[in-house]
Design an enzyme around this catalytic site. Structure first.
Site, PDB file in Angstrom:
ATOM      1  N   GLU A  33      12.360  -3.214   0.475  1.00 55.15           N
ATOM      2  CA  GLU A  33      12.918  -3.526  -0.594  1.00 55.15           C
ATOM      3  C   GLU A  33      13.438  -2.212  -1.439  1.00 55.15           C
ATOM      4  O   GLU A  33      12.781  -1.269  -1.331  1.00 55.15           O
ATOM      5  CB  GLU A  33      11.858  -4.222  -1.611  1.00 55.15           C
ATOM      6  CG  GLU A  33      12.453  -4.497  -2.943  1.00 55.15           C
ATOM      7  CD  GLU A  33      11.401  -4.964  -3.817  1.00 55.15           C
ATOM      8  OE1 GLU A  33       9.874  -4.925  -3.512  1.00 55.15           O
ATOM      9  OE2 GLU A  33      11.612  -5.712  -4.874  1.00 55.15           O
ATOM     10  N   ARG A 260      -0.555  -1.050   8.852  1.00 58.99           N
ATOM     11  CA  ARG A 260       0.100  -0.266   8.267  1.00 58.99           C
ATOM     12  C   ARG A 260      -0.728   1.207   8.343  1.00 58.99           C
ATOM     13  O   ARG A 260      -1.549   1.192   8.715  1.00 58.99           O
ATOM     14  CB  ARG A 260       0.314  -0.451   6.722  1.00 58.99           C
ATOM     15  CG  ARG A 260      -0.989  -0.437   5.869  1.00 58.99           C
ATOM     16  CD  ARG A 260      -0.901  -0.542   4.391  1.00 58.99           C
ATOM     17  NE  ARG A 260       0.746  -0.392   4.041  1.00 58.99           N
ATOM     18  CZ  ARG A 260       1.321  -1.267   3.283  1.00 58.99           C
ATOM     19  NH1 ARG A 260       0.735  -2.198   2.938  1.00 58.99           N
ATOM     20  NH2 ARG A 260       2.428  -0.983   2.995  1.00 58.99           N
ATOM     21  N   LYS A 270       3.880   2.104  -2.659  1.00 59.12           N
ATOM     22  CA  LYS A 270       4.659   2.573  -3.441  1.00 59.12           C
ATOM     23  C   LYS A 270       4.359   2.575  -4.802  1.00 59.12           C
ATOM     24  O   LYS A 270       4.886   3.501  -5.693  1.00 59.12           O
ATOM     25  CB  LYS A 270       5.899   1.451  -3.339  1.00 59.12           C
ATOM     26  CG  LYS A 270       6.800   1.903  -2.127  1.00 59.12           C
ATOM     27  CD  LYS A 270       8.023   0.846  -2.164  1.00 59.12           C
ATOM     28  CE  LYS A 270       9.066   0.917  -0.800  1.00 59.12           C
ATOM     29  NZ  LYS A 270       9.834  -0.325  -0.725  1.00 59.12           N
TER      30      LYS A 270
END
Length: 553
Positions: A33, A260, A270
């Site tokens: 994104e 992750r 983020k």
RNA sequence: UGUCCUGUGGUGUAAUUGGCAACACGUCUGAUUCUGGAUCAGAAGAGUUCAGGUUCGAAACCUGACAGGACAACCA
């Protein structure tokens, strides 16, 4: 790169291929994104997606998952492309945006409405949320659940045309309000956002949710293996539900989740990285202390080292924290083989060679990289007045210290043996200068009589040295897992000494015409690169990583 | 008192699918060296979360615990 270590995802691809799925194709995608800069966790995903496809002779798309105009910006789109390229991967002409599919997604929504599988809900957010129930108890049907397809369609068109305001209504898939999986309890497909989109501007005021968009985008692009992180595991049944409604052949994309990346002493979300930037705990996304790709690049990390790291940490479904030492190992390993050696003094202590002719300058041969003979040699100026590293001298040496001290002889790298004859101090009793003698017979660094010295010191000639600023970086946080404490805020663990700026450093003249991001090894100290802040008159170096230090006090 | 996922040296992974637990990082020795780096040689460190079971044989399969994680945004 072509022979990645085997992991469970590759095994599943091998199995799929063996079953003859998808006509033997392997096609992956990297779908960020554009709401922030990429970090090293994304680098792992990039290497996994591009690397895996390459291994099986397949393709990888770059797709921007831009379904939420409130968070996304072109700045991020650009930086993401730069970072993927810098890492060494390319998507050819397969650059896509979820927003490319807004029309098709709308049409698909219409078809779901027509078949009674989607409905518009006019309840407010809180009510819908309450009706969803909790994971341990089933939810309740919305009163709008049985609106007729015809009426729903009419309303949905009005929704699209801007007739309603944000929050007035949403489109939901009619699935199962009592599913044990919360994501199947009539999930939202569309919400109204009267916001311009960075690509479609004001064309739309309804935007698809991630869950409604992702699988369909995969499908339309012919993706076979949709690799994502573990938190999407519970979304998979919904992913499959939409794909099942959409597919019209044997082909189907498959979602596979892996854990992750976490690296010790830093954070990898983020949201938190954005906070560090916005609240000025660091100097921007590319601050060399950041785990962002641009930060690591500025710090001096190479694409090769990051790919090697990515291969080393492996792919599993286990939540863990990788030791930052592994990352450091990867960059040392790479730079050791490639970095130009140079001598630089970070904390200068003046040395005067009392028996060396005043005004004389010798050009000494120095090896550019002992690991790579093809890199050749260079000349380093030597003269009567030099700087050495302050910590290479100890007036009263401990028995483990074998560098310079009064009366002791050491070697200056590539040049001569010197012996300290006098220590000069100021009124505060601080050592400000050393007087030494040199042995002319030891030119080149060896004594004809075969006598040995225990230490070799780096040095620079006072008159010829380039003055430079050097920025030393330490871990951003003092805790190995700063985000892993539920009771404590991450900021409590910020390392106050994560940046140390030294302004009185001296480097041999060789570095003068280096360009930003060029890597060097400052002998005995570590790897350093030129920061983009550097100018002709004011050189700025970043310490990428120190050398391993076997000296234990 | 729900569903799903995960438990292998300090850390990250592996074990050719049931055959006496391997590799890397880190740590520690020693050799070598004009970088206390690199290189070379070696060492320590897990018996696979626990308890049962199946089997000649289990890290792997089964059952049950325990621990950790994900899920209840009109975020992705």
């Amino acid at each position: 790169m072509d022979k990645l270590p085997k992991n469970f995802i590759q095994q599943q691809i091998i199995d799929d291929l063996a079953e003859g799925k998808n006509g033997g194709r392997v096609h992956t995608r990297f779908p960020p994104e554009p709401n922030g800069y990429l970090h090293i966790g994304h680098a792992k995903s990039i290497c996994l997606n591009f690397g895996t496809a390459r291994k099986f002779g397949g393709l990888t798309n770059l797709r921007f998952d831009d379904t939420n105009p409130t968070k996304e910006e072109t700045e991020y789109v650009d930086s993401i492309q730069e970072d993927v390229h810098w890492l060494g991967f390319d998507w050819d002409d397969r650059l896509y945006y979820a927003s490319d599919y807004f029309d098709k997604l709308y049409e698909f929504a219409v078809s779901l409405i027509k078949s009674g599988k989607a409905y518009v809900d006019f309840q407010n957010q809180e009510t819908i949320s309450d009706q969803k129930g909790v994971p341990t108890r089933p939810g309740m049907d919305s009163p709008y659940r049985n609106t007729s397809p015809g009426e729903n369609l009419e309303i949905f068109v009005k929704m699209k045309d801007g007739f309603y305001n944000e929050g007035d209504c949403v489109l939901r898939a009619k699935i199962d309000m009592s599913s044990p999986n919360m994501h199947m309890r009539d999930p939202l497909m569309y919400r109204i956002l009267k916001q311009p989109h960075h690509r479609t501007d004001n064309k739309w005021c309804i935007y698809p949710m991630y869950d409604y968009a992702h699988g369909q985008c995969d499908y339309w692009e012919g993706i076979t293996h949709s690799i994502c992180t573990l938190e999407f595991e519970v979304h998979r049944p919904l992913y499959d539900w939409f794909v099942d409604e959409l597919k019209d052949s044997d082909y189907r994309p498959r979602q596979i989740e892996f854990s992750r990346l976490n690296v010790s002493y830093t954070v990898m979300s983020k949201r938190r990285l954005l906070q560090l930037v916005k609240e000025n705990f660091v100097n921007g996304w590319d601050d060399p202390r950041m785990p962002t790709i641009c930060g690591l690049r500025r710090r001096g990390y190479t694409p090769e080292s990051m790919r090697a790291f990515s291969d080393m940490v492996g792919i599993t479904k286990v939540d863990g924290v990788t030791d930052v030492a592994v990352l450091e190992y990867c960059i040392r390993e790479d730079l050791n083989k490639r970095a130009q050696r140079v001598m630089g003094v970070l904390d200068p202590l003046k040395v005067v060679i009392t028996n060396y002719t005043e005004g004389q300058i010798e050009e000494i041969d120095a090896i550019n990289n002992p690991e790579d003979e093809s890199m050749g040699k260079r000349k380093v100026p030597f003269s009567r007045e030099l700087y050495i590293e302050r910590e290479d001298f100890m007036e009263n040496p401990t028995n483990k210290f074998y560098r310079l001290s009064p009366g002791r002889e050491v070697r200056l790298r590539y040049s001569y043996f010197i012996k300290c004859t006098e220590v000069i101090k100021n009124e505060q009793n601080e050592v400000i200068e050393l007087q030494c003698t040199y042995d002319p017979e030891t030119k080149g660094g060896n004594s004809p009589d075969g006598r040995k010295v225990k230490a070799t010191l780096h040095w620079v000639a006072v008159a010829q040295a380039v003055k430079a600023e050097v920025r030393l970086y330490d871990r951003l946080f003092t805790d190995p897992d700063p985000a892993g404490h539920k009771d404590k805020d991450l900021l409590e663990f910020l390392n106050p000494d994560s940046l140390k700026v030294l302004t009185e450093c001296y480097v041999e003249p060789f570095v003068k015409n280096a360009k930003p991001l060029d890597n060097f090894q400052f002998e005995r100290l570590g790897y350093f690169n030129i920061d983009p802040d550097s100018t002709a008159g004011h050189m700025v170096f970043n310490r990428t990583v120190s050398l391993k230090d076997g000296y234990k006090k």
